[in-house]
Write a protein that holds these residues in place. Structure first.
Motif, PDB file in Angstrom:
ATOM      1  N   ASN A   6       0.817  -1.222   0.000  1.00 58.57           N
ATOM      2  CA  ASN A   6       0.000   0.000   0.000  1.00 58.57           C
ATOM      3  C   ASN A   6       0.849   1.270   0.000  1.00 58.57           C
ATOM      4  OD1 ASN A   6       0.808   0.221   2.729  1.00 58.57           O
ATOM      5  ND2 ASN A   6      -0.974  -0.962   3.392  1.00 58.57           N
ATOM      6  N   GLY A  30       0.470   4.233  -2.710  1.00 58.70           N
ATOM      7  CA  GLY A  30       0.248   5.602  -2.255  1.00 58.70           C
ATOM      8  C   GLY A  30       1.291   6.562  -2.793  1.00 58.70           C
ATOM      9  N   PRO A  68      -6.022   8.032  -0.014  1.00 57.56           N
ATOM     10  CA  PRO A  68      -5.387   7.070   0.900  1.00 57.56           C
ATOM     11  C   PRO A  68      -6.276   5.880   1.222  1.00 57.56           C
ATOM     12  CG  PRO A  68      -5.897   9.136   2.038  1.00 57.56           C
ATOM     13  CD  PRO A  68      -6.095   9.376   0.590  1.00 57.56           C
ATOM     14  N   CYS A 108      -6.014   3.419  -1.682  1.00 56.03           N
ATOM     15  CA  CYS A 108      -4.739   2.681  -1.607  1.00 56.03           C
ATOM     16  C   CYS A 108      -4.830   1.566  -0.565  1.00 56.03           C
ATOM     17  CB  CYS A 108      -3.594   3.626  -1.241  1.00 56.03           C
ATOM     18  SG  CYS A 108      -3.259   4.884  -2.462  1.00 56.03           S
ATOM     19  N   MET A 128      -0.387   5.521   5.550  1.00 59.24           N
ATOM     20  CA  MET A 128      -1.075   6.420   4.630  1.00 59.24           C
ATOM     21  C   MET A 128      -1.143   7.843   5.176  1.00 59.24           C
ATOM     22  SD  MET A 128      -1.872   4.880   1.888  1.00 59.24           S
ATOM     23  CE  MET A 128      -0.485   3.798   1.994  1.00 59.24           C
TER      24      MET A 128
END
Length: 316
Positions: A144, A148, A185, A188, A258
């Protein structure tokens, strides 16, 4: 049902005790000393022994742990070594950002994974099934934080556009702007976690759709929607809910990453700052708070078993 709930609640106590021991011990294993940092970088005191005594760090670790646990029992999560501000005050101020990002991420995961998983199972070995399985593998394979970073860098390079970073819009002043800054975010985080749920949904639906009672429902002439959603999906939900509950630490942990990438002022940026400063009470408070949320979530998952399948309550 009350006995079932009581047994699950009693199991929370020893779990929290073990978590508190682990959190307290692992933080002190981090290299670096907060007293040295205060003296060398910020001149917080005249000498290390005096400052250590002032902060209570000269006491034996067992005494420090018992004092911390005593404060927890009284509802005191501790105070920052740097600011003397109660850790609970900052957690309350920053938690709405983290929980909002986590909930939107979970919603995105479910909206993608459950319908696609059901369709993949119903249309097994078709082009749609292969596409869904490829998507699930791809989602599991992509970190992730990498996704991002790409979302931040690529649009700014090719289109001169970048998401709003470091300029957080409060909910009361700009509701739409507040919600918009969570979308990227959350995508993601939600997409990367959707792969696990999608694979579990497809696998459980395939197993349930082969059961005799489902074949009987088809033989009675019931519609596809009734057979799949009412008879098959409900019996496939317990493993799916279990997977979602088991993923909660990844949602909270992923939210921290994130928040750092997209500049959201949640618990993530707060705990990263505390770790860099070796602010033990704040790190302990945030970790224990997150651990409590994960335990509470899994408790709710346990309780949902009884609602989804009455046989679970009878056996307990």
């Amino acid at each position: 049902m009350a006995r079932y709930v009581l047994k699950r609640l009693l199991l929370v106590v020893p779990t929290l005790v073990l978590v508190s021991l682990f959190v307290f011990g692992i933080i002190r294993a981090i290299p670096g000393d907060v007293v040295d940092m205060m003296l060398e970088q910020f001149q917080y005191g005249r000498n290390a022994a005096e400052l250590r005594a002032k902060l209570g760090l000269d006491r034996p670790l067992l005494e420090q742990y018992l004092l911390w646990v005593g404060g927890l029992v009284r509802g005191d999560l501790g105070q920052s070594l740097w600011t003397n501000r109660p850790a609970a005050q900052d957690i309350v101020a920053r938690f709405p950002v983290t929980i909002t990002l986590s909930l939107i991420s979970i919603l995105i995961s479910l909206l993608v994974a459950v319908p696609v998983g059901i369709l993949a199972a119903v249309r097994q070995d078709t082009a749609g099934d292969y596409t869904a399985r490829s998507f699930a593998i791809g989602a599991l394979s992509i970190p992730n934080f990498w996704l991002g970073t790409l979302i931040v860098v690529i649009p700014s390079f090719y289109f001169n556009w970048a998401p709003r970073i470091g300029d957080f819009a409060p909910l009361r002043q700009d509701p739409l702007g507040w919600l918009a800054q969570f979308v990227l975010p959350a995508i993601c985080l939600g997409i990367t976690q959707a792969g696990v749920i999608l694979r579990m949904t497809r696998g459980m639906m395939l197993e349930v759709l082969r059961q005799d009672y489902v074949r009987t429902a088809w033989a009675k002439g019931l519609g596809s929607r009734v057979v799949v959603l009412r008879h098959a999906l409900r019996n496939a939900m317990i493993p799916i809910v279990t997977v979602i509950g088991g993923q909660m630490p990844f949602y909270f942990g992923g939210s921290i990453v994130m928040e750092h990438i997209f500049g959201l002022p949640g618990l993530g940026s707060f705990v990263l700052e505390a770790i860099s400063r070796r602010d033990y009470p704040v790190i302990q408070a945030v970790n224990l708070f997150v651990a409590f949320l994960v335990i509470l979530t899994n408790l709710l998952v346990d309780l949902s078993y009884g609602a989804l399948d009455p046989r679970v309550r009878q056996h307990d």
